[in-house]
Each structure stands twice: as C-alpha cells, then as structure tokens.
Enzyme design. Structure first.
Site, PDB file in Angstrom:
ATOM      1  N   SER A 261       0.790  -1.253  -0.077  1.00  0.00           N
ATOM      2  CA  SER A 261       0.076  -0.204   0.152  1.00  0.00           C
ATOM      3  C   SER A 261       0.930   1.238   0.086  1.00  0.00           C
ATOM      4  CB  SER A 261      -0.888  -0.158   1.114  1.00  0.00           C
ATOM      5  OG  SER A 261      -2.057   0.906   1.305  1.00  0.00           O
ATOM      6  N   ASP A 318      -8.435  -4.852  -6.342  1.00  0.00           N
ATOM      7  CA  ASP A 318      -8.173  -3.999  -5.344  1.00  0.00           C
ATOM      8  C   ASP A 318      -8.181  -2.524  -5.937  1.00  0.00           C
ATOM      9  OD1 ASP A 318      -6.838  -2.489  -3.509  1.00  0.00           O
ATOM     10  OD2 ASP A 318      -4.969  -3.450  -3.440  1.00  0.00           O
ATOM     11  N   HIS A 381      -7.487  -5.792  -0.440  1.00  0.00           N
ATOM     12  CA  HIS A 381      -6.305  -4.790  -0.170  1.00  0.00           C
ATOM     13  C   HIS A 381      -5.444  -5.444   0.926  1.00  0.00           C
ATOM     14  CE1 HIS A 381      -3.719  -1.479  -0.836  1.00  0.00           C
ATOM     15  NE2 HIS A 381      -3.790  -1.144   0.637  1.00  0.00           N
TER      16      HIS A 381
END
Length: 418
Positions: A261, A318, A381
């Site tokens: 991320s 995602d 995610h």
C-alpha cells in the site's frame, strides 16, 4: 472468519497487528481471527507460508529482475513465488511490530527492540539482522488546536519500517549474494491518510514541470519531510544504505525494497533515490504489494534508465492499485484503455493528475480464489490476501491451484468413462 488450531489458551483478545484491524480471540483451545468479514478456508493461513526456497546461486540476478522476470511470471516460477512470499514476510513484520493502539503511550512507534523485532514478529527465521529503524514524517502543517485532537489524528512522525542485512552464511550462499532488505508498512495514522489524499503531482528536486519526473505530492512529502527531532525518511535511507555499501562493498550486494500500500509507494521512491544518489549502487529491486500509482511517464522513464527493477503484485479487484489520478501514456490508445477520453488528456495533464504505472506487473484476482469473500473491498487490499493469491496463482490460463486441481480431477474422471 479464519480458523487456526493453536495450543489451548484462556479467552482473551490479543493486540492487533494488521493494517485493517484484525481481532484475535482464543475460545475453547482454538484461536479465531476475525478480519473484515472475510470468509476463508482453513488452509488459507498455511497457504501463505513459503516452503524452503531453492538455491538461487548464479541465477540470483534473474530472480531480482535482470531480464524483467521474462518467462518467470506466466506461469509463475515456483522459486520466484517463494522469493515473493519471503519478502512479503518482511512487510508482515513491519505491520506486526507497529503499535496501532492510539491509547498506548507508545502509539505509532515500534513495539519491539531492534535486536528482537524479526524474532518477535513471528515470521520465522530469516537469517537477516535489523540494522536501522525508519520513520516517516507528515509534511502537512497542523493548526494550533491540533494538540487537542486524538493521537491517531495528530501524530506527525511515525515508525514506518526498517533496514535488515542478511548475515546468515548459509542463506547468503543460497541467495548467491548478501541481500539488504528495506521493508515498509502501509497507512496507519490519520496524518498519513491526509498525505495519501494529496494526489496532485509535484516535481522532484532538480527537475521542472516541463516534462520532468513528477511524483504524488503526499508520498513525496512523507519521504522528504522532517522535524527538528527527527530526520526525514530520505535521509535515514541514504545514511543507512551508504553505511551498508561501505561495510560490504567488496561483496556482491543486492538491495530489495518491499512494501504494501503506502509502503509500496515509498519503496518505489526509495529505489529511485538510491539508484540516483549512489554511484555504482548495488542492484536495486522493488517487490511491492497493492501499491498505488506513484509518478508520471517521465518518472517511469527515469526509473527504467536507472536500472531499477520493479515487480508490482496487483490484485485486479483492489481499488487502491487504480489510484491516484489517471493513467496517461504516449498514445491515445493507452488513454482510452484507462477509461479517459482522449479530449480530456490535456486538462488532466494541466491539473497534474496524469500518472503512469511503472515496472513489471504480476496481476492476480481475488475472484479466482475459492477461499475469499469477493465482495469485501477492504479484504481485497489486505496483505494476507495478496500473499494468499501469490501462493495460489498458476498462470493466466489457470489462475489458481485449487481450481487447477479440481479441473484435473474432473478431467481424470471424464477420461475414466471414455
């Protein structure tokens, strides 16, 4: 809900170590982990533990991306799979070591000492020794009343990851070189979310807006901002990598930067910084999970010229991998493929929202796993989801191992009746 059989224990809640609020409860001798309403098969946890990797030896550069992983991604080479999972464990250690509790006096710091982090994060023996803790600082100016806000909203400088150097002789022999890992966690604090939302592009130091490399403002701010009491993440990375190169410069070295991320974005910036700062730098490779876009087309070109190799692991379900901005390439076909009409290209570029994906992509999908809740956006995610998908992926024509097994069994039964 994920079920894991563990030794008997009393009923209690354990501290979370996930970026999405994992809660663990022990009931009647079994540990139950509840994560974002994801319904997972019992084998999910074991499916993300890599087996002993093969010896890389002289082929280590190939697995670090020397040839852009040509012929290794589709179908996914088992040795590369295990290396990806191995680096994913270092990111897990970053999450597990971070103090997520806003009521804790040590909130937003590392819970473990430098010497015990890799061991206490329970990722198994790595053969690496942690040499440097890393912090990132939010560059957004806070109003005067910010002291009255909760810690999770106002904390400016936070522990973000670490540098670790392989010290085990057997592991160095297996890897074919001494590897240096830089691992970054994802977004955890309110101020980091504020930086994430600063989606316009900003020019890198030494470049101009006229066709030069540009990156997302918030990511660059987190990488370069500092306080009087804390140097910038950029300074920490440069200082530690410089020290490592001086210490082991007579050996074959590799620098592998990994993150999830926000950590994936910072990994890309750190790779660019290392490759452009150090003359004759060791081979720099990025292995990123669920990363957002980072920079424009010029930035991508600069990354390619620097020789940095980037492997982006992307879950097509995602949404984080589809932001920020719009994907713009050097031809209208690419623009239209991203869902943006060609006549909007100039306005988007004027607003500095034109991005370009960088590196080689390993594209996966939550929809291909029989163990995942396909409708849970947050779960798509999650780092655990990414590692699960990497372990299960076979090829684009046969996306998941469990599916492949059922197909082969069905084909075998059908042949039996012929």
């Amino acid at each position: 809900m994920r079920l894991q059989v563990r030794p008997p224990c009393t009923t209690r809640f354990l501290p979370s170590h996930s970026q999405h609020g994992t809660r663990t409860q022990c009931v009647k001798g079994m540990r139950l982990t509840v994560r974002n309403s994801v319904v997972l098969h019992q084998s999910f946890e074991s499916s993300i533990v890599p087996v002993n990797s093969a010896k890389l030896g002289k082929k280590w550069m190939e697995y670090q991306g020397l040839n852009n992983w040509d012929g290794l991604l589709d179908p996914l080479d088992d040795t590369l799979r295990n290396e990806i999972l191995r680096y994913g464990k270092f990111v897990e250690a970053a999450y597990r070591s971070f103090d997520f509790d806003p009521d804790s006096p040590t909130y937003a710091t590392c819970k473990f000492s430098r010497n015990s982090l890799l061991k206490r994060s329970e990722i198994g023996y790595t053969g690496y020794k942690l040499t440097k803790n890393l912090h990132a600082t939010c560059g957004v100016r806070l109003p005067r009343w910010v002291d009255r806000t909760p810690a999770w909203m106002s904390t400016q400088s936070c522990w973000i990851g670490y540098v670790a150097v392989c010290q085990d002789k057997e592991e160095i022999a297996r890897l074919g070189r001494r590897d240096v890992v830089i691992a970054f966690r994802g977004t955890a604090t309110g101020m980091e979310w504020v930086e994430n939302l600063r989606a316009t592009l900003t020019s890198l130091v030494g470049s101009t807006n006229n066709g030069g490399p540009m990156v997302e403002s918030g990511f660059w701010s987190l990488y370069t901002s500092k306080l009087s009491s804390c140097p910038s993440l950029q300074e920490m990375v440069r200082d530690e990598i410089g020290r490592v190169i001086r210490s082991y410069g007579d050996e074959q070295l590799s620098i592998t930067i990994t993150g999830h991320s926000l950590g994936a974005a910072l990994a890309t910036l750190a790779a660019y910084d290392i490759a452009t700062t150090f003359d004759h730098a060791p081979m720099v490779t990025v292995v990123s999970f669920g990363g957002p876009r980072v920079g424009n087309t010029s930035f991508r070109c600069q990354m390619e010229k620097s020789g940095t190799k980037i492997l982006r692991i992307v879950n097509s379900d995602d949404v984080i991998t589809k932001v920020p901005g719009f994907v713009i390439d050097n031809n209208d076909v690419a623009v239209q493929a991203a869902g943006l009409p060609s006549w909007l290209r100039k306005p988007v570029e004027a607003m500095q929202l034109g991005y370009a994906d960088v590196g080689q992509e390993l594209r996966l999908s939550s929809r291909e796993s029989p163990y995942l809740n396909k409708n849970n956006v947050a779960a798509c995610h999650d780092l655990k989801t990414y590692l699960h998908l990497v372990n299960g992926f076979v090829s684009s024509t046969c996306p998941f191992r469990a599916t492949a097994t059922r197909m082969l069994e069905r084909q075998s039964r059908e042949k039996a009746f012929i």
